[in-house]
Design a protein around this motif. Structure first.
Motif, PDB file in Angstrom:
ATOM      1  N   UNK A  45       0.829  -1.199   0.000  1.00  0.00           N
ATOM      2  CA  UNK A  45       0.000   0.000   0.000  1.00  0.00           C
ATOM      3  C   UNK A  45       0.868   1.255   0.000  1.00  0.00           C
ATOM      4  N   UNK A  46       1.908   1.246   0.826  1.00  0.00           N
ATOM      5  CA  UNK A  46       2.824   2.382   0.896  1.00  0.00           C
ATOM      6  C   UNK A  46       3.434   2.673  -0.476  1.00  0.00           C
ATOM      7  N   UNK A  47       3.920   1.654  -1.143  1.00  0.00           N
ATOM      8  CA  UNK A  47       4.570   1.871  -2.434  1.00  0.00           C
ATOM      9  C   UNK A  47       3.574   2.351  -3.488  1.00  0.00           C
ATOM     10  N   UNK A  51       3.868   6.038  -5.303  1.00  0.00           N
ATOM     11  CA  UNK A  51       3.909   6.194  -6.758  1.00  0.00           C
ATOM     12  C   UNK A  51       2.829   7.148  -7.252  1.00  0.00           C
ATOM     13  N   UNK A  52       1.667   7.101  -6.634  1.00  0.00           N
ATOM     14  CA  UNK A  52       0.542   7.935  -7.071  1.00  0.00           C
ATOM     15  C   UNK A  52       0.641   9.367  -6.553  1.00  0.00           C
ATOM     16  N   UNK A  53       1.346   9.566  -5.468  1.00  0.00           N
ATOM     17  CA  UNK A  53       1.399  10.886  -4.813  1.00  0.00           C
ATOM     18  C   UNK A  53       2.845  11.353  -4.660  1.00  0.00           C
ATOM     19  N   UNK A  54       3.558  11.416  -5.757  1.00  0.00           N
ATOM     20  CA  UNK A  54       4.990  11.760  -5.676  1.00  0.00           C
ATOM     21  C   UNK A  54       5.222  13.163  -5.126  1.00  0.00           C
ATOM     22  N   UNK A  80       4.006   8.731   7.256  1.00  0.00           N
ATOM     23  CA  UNK A  80       4.271   9.333   5.952  1.00  0.00           C
ATOM     24  C   UNK A  80       3.096   9.109   5.000  1.00  0.00           C
ATOM     25  N   UNK A  81       2.614   7.880   4.962  1.00  0.00           N
ATOM     26  CA  UNK A  81       1.541   7.515   4.043  1.00  0.00           C
ATOM     27  C   UNK A  81       0.267   8.289   4.349  1.00  0.00           C
ATOM     28  N   UNK A  82      -0.147   8.313   5.607  1.00  0.00           N
ATOM     29  CA  UNK A  82      -1.384   9.002   5.957  1.00  0.00           C
ATOM     30  C   UNK A  82      -1.252  10.511   5.763  1.00  0.00           C
TER      31      UNK A  82
END
Length: 97
Positions: A45-47, A51-54, A80-82
């Motif tokens: 999910x993180x990766x 990729x989608x939110x560079x 980081x992800x959230x």
């Protein structure tokens, strides 16, 4: 930092902004208390989000550097992800100056 990074004018009436503020407040509380969300052992999910939110992850990188300098610890991958997701959502509701 997000506001200046993107030169953003927030839509303070949007649900995305309200969720963003709530997340930032909770994030700050966890950071100060030394209780960040743990590292996520599943990197899929993180990766995908990275990729989608560079652009958002680039902004989060600056926030991470600030946190490291100020608090002596980096952000976990879940934080980081959230954070990137909430930045993404608020950007969709915001407009550039």
């Amino acid at each position: 930092m997000v506001k200046y990074y993107y030169q953003l004018v927030y839509d303070e009436d949007s649900i995305a902004y309200s969720r963003y503020l709530t997340h930032i407040r909770l994030f700050a509380q966890r950071l100060v208390a030394g209780q960040q969300l743990p590292e996520d052992t599943s990197k899929l999910l993180y990766s995908q989000i990275a990729q989608a939110c560079t652009s958002e992850f680039s902004c989060v990188g600056r926030i991470d550097r600030f946190v490291r300098e100020r608090f002596g610890t980096g952000l976990t991958n879940q934080e980081e992800m959230y954070l990137a997701l909430h930045i993404h959502r608020v950007l969709e509701g915001g407009r550039k100056e």
